[in-house]
Design a protein around this motif. Structure first.
Motif, PDB file in Angstrom:
ATOM      1  N   ALA A  41       0.873  -1.170   0.000  1.00  0.00           N
ATOM      2  CA  ALA A  41       0.000   0.000   0.000  1.00  0.00           C
ATOM      3  C   ALA A  41       0.910   1.219   0.000  1.00  0.00           C
ATOM      4  O   ALA A  41       1.837   1.310   0.813  1.00  0.00           O
ATOM      5  N   LYS A  42       0.648   2.130  -0.942  1.00  0.00           N
ATOM      6  CA  LYS A  42       1.487   3.321  -1.088  1.00  0.00           C
ATOM      7  C   LYS A  42       0.618   4.543  -1.339  1.00  0.00           C
ATOM      8  O   LYS A  42      -0.519   4.425  -1.761  1.00  0.00           O
ATOM      9  N   ARG A  43       1.244   5.679  -1.112  1.00  0.00           N
ATOM     10  CA  ARG A  43       0.660   6.935  -1.579  1.00  0.00           C
ATOM     11  C   ARG A  43       1.187   7.154  -2.985  1.00  0.00           C
ATOM     12  O   ARG A  43       2.039   6.414  -3.469  1.00  0.00           O
ATOM     13  N   SER A  44       0.734   8.202  -3.616  1.00  0.00           N
ATOM     14  CA  SER A  44       1.179   8.485  -4.983  1.00  0.00           C
ATOM     15  C   SER A  44       2.677   8.794  -5.061  1.00  0.00           C
ATOM     16  O   SER A  44       3.277   8.694  -6.113  1.00  0.00           O
ATOM     17  N   ASP A  45       3.300   9.134  -3.932  1.00  0.00           N
ATOM     18  CA  ASP A  45       4.738   9.427  -3.947  1.00  0.00           C
ATOM     19  C   ASP A  45       5.598   8.168  -3.832  1.00  0.00           C
ATOM     20  O   ASP A  45       6.803   8.241  -3.687  1.00  0.00           O
ATOM     21  N   ASP A  46       4.974   6.993  -3.892  1.00  0.00           N
ATOM     22  CA  ASP A  46       5.654   5.692  -3.867  1.00  0.00           C
ATOM     23  C   ASP A  46       6.201   5.285  -2.505  1.00  0.00           C
ATOM     24  O   ASP A  46       6.898   4.297  -2.395  1.00  0.00           O
ATOM     25  N   GLU A  47       5.911   6.046  -1.446  1.00  0.00           N
ATOM     26  CA  GLU A  47       6.327   5.636  -0.110  1.00  0.00           C
ATOM     27  C   GLU A  47       5.486   4.442   0.327  1.00  0.00           C
ATOM     28  O   GLU A  47       4.258   4.502   0.322  1.00  0.00           O
ATOM     29  N   VAL A  48       6.150   3.329   0.665  1.00  0.00           N
ATOM     30  CA  VAL A  48       5.440   2.132   1.093  1.00  0.00           C
ATOM     31  C   VAL A  48       4.939   2.331   2.520  1.00  0.00           C
ATOM     32  O   VAL A  48       5.719   2.584   3.434  1.00  0.00           O
ATOM     33  N   LEU A  49       3.623   2.216   2.701  1.00  0.00           N
ATOM     34  CA  LEU A  49       2.999   2.425   4.002  1.00  0.00           C
ATOM     35  C   LEU A  49       2.564   1.117   4.653  1.00  0.00           C
ATOM     36  O   LEU A  49       2.394   1.051   5.865  1.00  0.00           O
ATOM     37  N   GLY A  50       2.375   0.088   3.812  1.00  0.00           N
ATOM     38  CA  GLY A  50       1.913  -1.188   4.339  1.00  0.00           C
ATOM     39  C   GLY A  50       2.213  -2.325   3.388  1.00  0.00           C
ATOM     40  O   GLY A  50       2.543  -2.107   2.219  1.00  0.00           O
TER      41      GLY A  50
ATOM     42  N   LEU B  62      -2.600 -16.081   5.642  1.00  0.00           N
ATOM     43  CA  LEU B  62      -2.400 -14.639   5.688  1.00  0.00           C
ATOM     44  C   LEU B  62      -1.405 -14.363   6.810  1.00  0.00           C
ATOM     45  O   LEU B  62      -1.715 -14.549   7.975  1.00  0.00           O
ATOM     46  N   ALA B  63      -0.208 -13.957   6.426  1.00  0.00           N
ATOM     47  CA  ALA B  63       0.815 -13.635   7.431  1.00  0.00           C
ATOM     48  C   ALA B  63       2.071 -13.115   6.750  1.00  0.00           C
ATOM     49  O   ALA B  63       2.574 -13.791   5.860  1.00  0.00           O
ATOM     50  N   PRO B  64       2.551 -12.008   7.161  1.00  0.00           N
ATOM     51  CA  PRO B  64       1.922 -11.035   8.052  1.00  0.00           C
ATOM     52  C   PRO B  64       1.251  -9.908   7.261  1.00  0.00           C
ATOM     53  O   PRO B  64       1.435  -9.783   6.058  1.00  0.00           O
ATOM     54  N   VAL B  65       0.501  -9.090   7.966  1.00  0.00           N
ATOM     55  CA  VAL B  65       0.025  -7.814   7.447  1.00  0.00           C
ATOM     56  C   VAL B  65       0.696  -6.750   8.308  1.00  0.00           C
ATOM     57  O   VAL B  65       0.723  -6.871   9.531  1.00  0.00           O
ATOM     58  N   SER B  66       1.283  -5.768   7.653  1.00  0.00           N
ATOM     59  CA  SER B  66       2.093  -4.764   8.358  1.00  0.00           C
ATOM     60  C   SER B  66       1.765  -3.365   7.853  1.00  0.00           C
ATOM     61  O   SER B  66       1.619  -3.161   6.653  1.00  0.00           O
ATOM     62  N   VAL B  67       1.708  -2.419   8.785  1.00  0.00           N
ATOM     63  CA  VAL B  67       1.529  -1.015   8.447  1.00  0.00           C
ATOM     64  C   VAL B  67       2.547  -0.231   9.256  1.00  0.00           C
ATOM     65  O   VAL B  67       2.754  -0.516  10.441  1.00  0.00           O
ATOM     66  N   SER B  68       3.178   0.737   8.611  1.00  0.00           N
ATOM     67  CA  SER B  68       4.181   1.531   9.322  1.00  0.00           C
ATOM     68  C   SER B  68       3.534   2.145  10.560  1.00  0.00           C
ATOM     69  O   SER B  68       2.368   2.557  10.522  1.00  0.00           O
ATOM     70  N   PRO B  69       4.289   2.202  11.673  1.00  0.00           N
ATOM     71  CA  PRO B  69       3.708   2.680  12.933  1.00  0.00           C
ATOM     72  C   PRO B  69       3.015   4.039  12.828  1.00  0.00           C
ATOM     73  O   PRO B  69       1.943   4.230  13.402  1.00  0.00           O
ATOM     74  N   GLU B  70       3.582   4.954  12.069  1.00  0.00           N
ATOM     75  CA  GLU B  70       2.989   6.297  11.986  1.00  0.00           C
ATOM     76  C   GLU B  70       1.727   6.352  11.121  1.00  0.00           C
ATOM     77  O   GLU B  70       1.036   7.367  11.095  1.00  0.00           O
ATOM     78  N   HIS B  71       1.401   5.239  10.430  1.00  0.00           N
ATOM     79  CA  HIS B  71       0.203   5.214   9.589  1.00  0.00           C
ATOM     80  C   HIS B  71      -0.830   4.192  10.058  1.00  0.00           C
ATOM     81  O   HIS B  71      -1.825   3.957   9.375  1.00  0.00           O
ATOM     82  N   GLN B  72      -0.603   3.596  11.225  1.00  0.00           N
ATOM     83  CA  GLN B  72      -1.567   2.626  11.737  1.00  0.00           C
ATOM     84  C   GLN B  72      -2.843   3.343  12.178  1.00  0.00           C
ATOM     85  O   GLN B  72      -2.811   4.509  12.543  1.00  0.00           O
ATOM     86  N   GLY B  73      -3.950   2.624  12.109  1.00  0.00           N
ATOM     87  CA  GLY B  73      -5.226   3.193  12.512  1.00  0.00           C
ATOM     88  C   GLY B  73      -5.885   4.057  11.454  1.00  0.00           C
ATOM     89  O   GLY B  73      -6.856   4.759  11.733  1.00  0.00           O
ATOM     90  N   GLN B  74      -5.366   4.013  10.217  1.00  0.00           N
ATOM     91  CA  GLN B  74      -5.915   4.833   9.136  1.00  0.00           C
ATOM     92  C   GLN B  74      -6.614   3.994   8.065  1.00  0.00           C
ATOM     93  O   GLN B  74      -6.931   4.491   6.995  1.00  0.00           O
ATOM     94  N   GLY B  75      -6.825   2.693   8.339  1.00  0.00           N
ATOM     95  CA  GLY B  75      -7.528   1.845   7.382  1.00  0.00           C
ATOM     96  C   GLY B  75      -6.649   1.165   6.354  1.00  0.00           C
ATOM     97  O   GLY B  75      -7.156   0.472   5.467  1.00  0.00           O
ATOM     98  N   ILE B  76      -5.347   1.328   6.471  1.00  0.00           N
ATOM     99  CA  ILE B  76      -4.437   0.746   5.482  1.00  0.00           C
ATOM    100  C   ILE B  76      -4.418  -0.778   5.595  1.00  0.00           C
ATOM    101  O   ILE B  76      -4.478  -1.490   4.583  1.00  0.00           O
TER     102      ILE B  76
END
Length: 177
Positions: free
Chosen positions: A55-64, A85-99
């Motif tokens: 999962a990325k934003r348009s700037d290609d930064e991988v968020l999850g 299914l293992a694992p699912v990961s989201v960067s700590p600063e982007h957790q809780g945003q539905g990613i």
């Protein structure tokens, strides 16, 4: 925030591994080696390239990131392929945003499109049911190790796919390396 979910690229492997390491760094029930597991699974027979998603934003930064790999439900001579299914990961600063939810939904949809009929997960019993996961013991499917029954779950991507399936899940050998 616009989210782009797509197949992981080889050029992203290191960034994804670092993201996974950070995502699990504060997790009490983690052994802190999930990033190494993903690296091993990428080189396994269980790896399905199309089911390693970022999962990325348009700037290609991988968020999850999410990974689904082949596993088998075995009962004596009977064997049924499933996905783990293992694992699912989201960067700590982007957790809780539905990613994480977006990654899970996208991976289940893609798995079904690829012809897979079920997925198993060992995870939080209050989180995964919202995606349709149910305790695997409903189908007499068991984990290969001791876990709380409510934390070991399965979902049918195709209705009735697990109707005549039972047994113990066998993960790829890389899970125990």
């Amino acid at each position: 925030m616009e989210l782009i979910i797509e197949q992981e690229r080889a050029s992203e492997f290191e960034a994804v591994e670092e993201l996974i390491r950070q995502a699990f760094a504060g997790e009490e029930l983690s052994d802190q080696t999930e990033h190494q597991l993903v690296k091993r699974l990428r080189n396994s027979k269980a790896y399905v390239t199309e089911l390693s998603l970022t999962a990325k934003r348009s700037d290609d930064e991988v968020l999850g990131h999410i990974l689904l790999t082949k596993a088998w439900i075995i009962d004596g001579e009977s064997s049924c392929e499933t996905l783990a299914l293992a694992p699912v990961s989201v960067s700590p600063e982007h957790q809780g945003q539905g990613i994480g939810s977006a990654l899970i939904n996208a991976s289940l949809k893609r798995a079904k499109q690829l012809g897979f009929s079920s997925v198993i997960v060992l995870g939080h019993p209050a989180y995964y049911p919202k995606f349709g996961f149910e305790p695997a013991n409903r189908w007499n499917i068991r984990a290969p190790f001791d876990v709380p029954e409510e934390a070991f779950m399965a979902i049918e991507l195709v209705p009735g796919a697990l109707a005549n399936v039972s047994g113990v899940v066998h993960y790829a050998d890389e899970f125990s390396s």
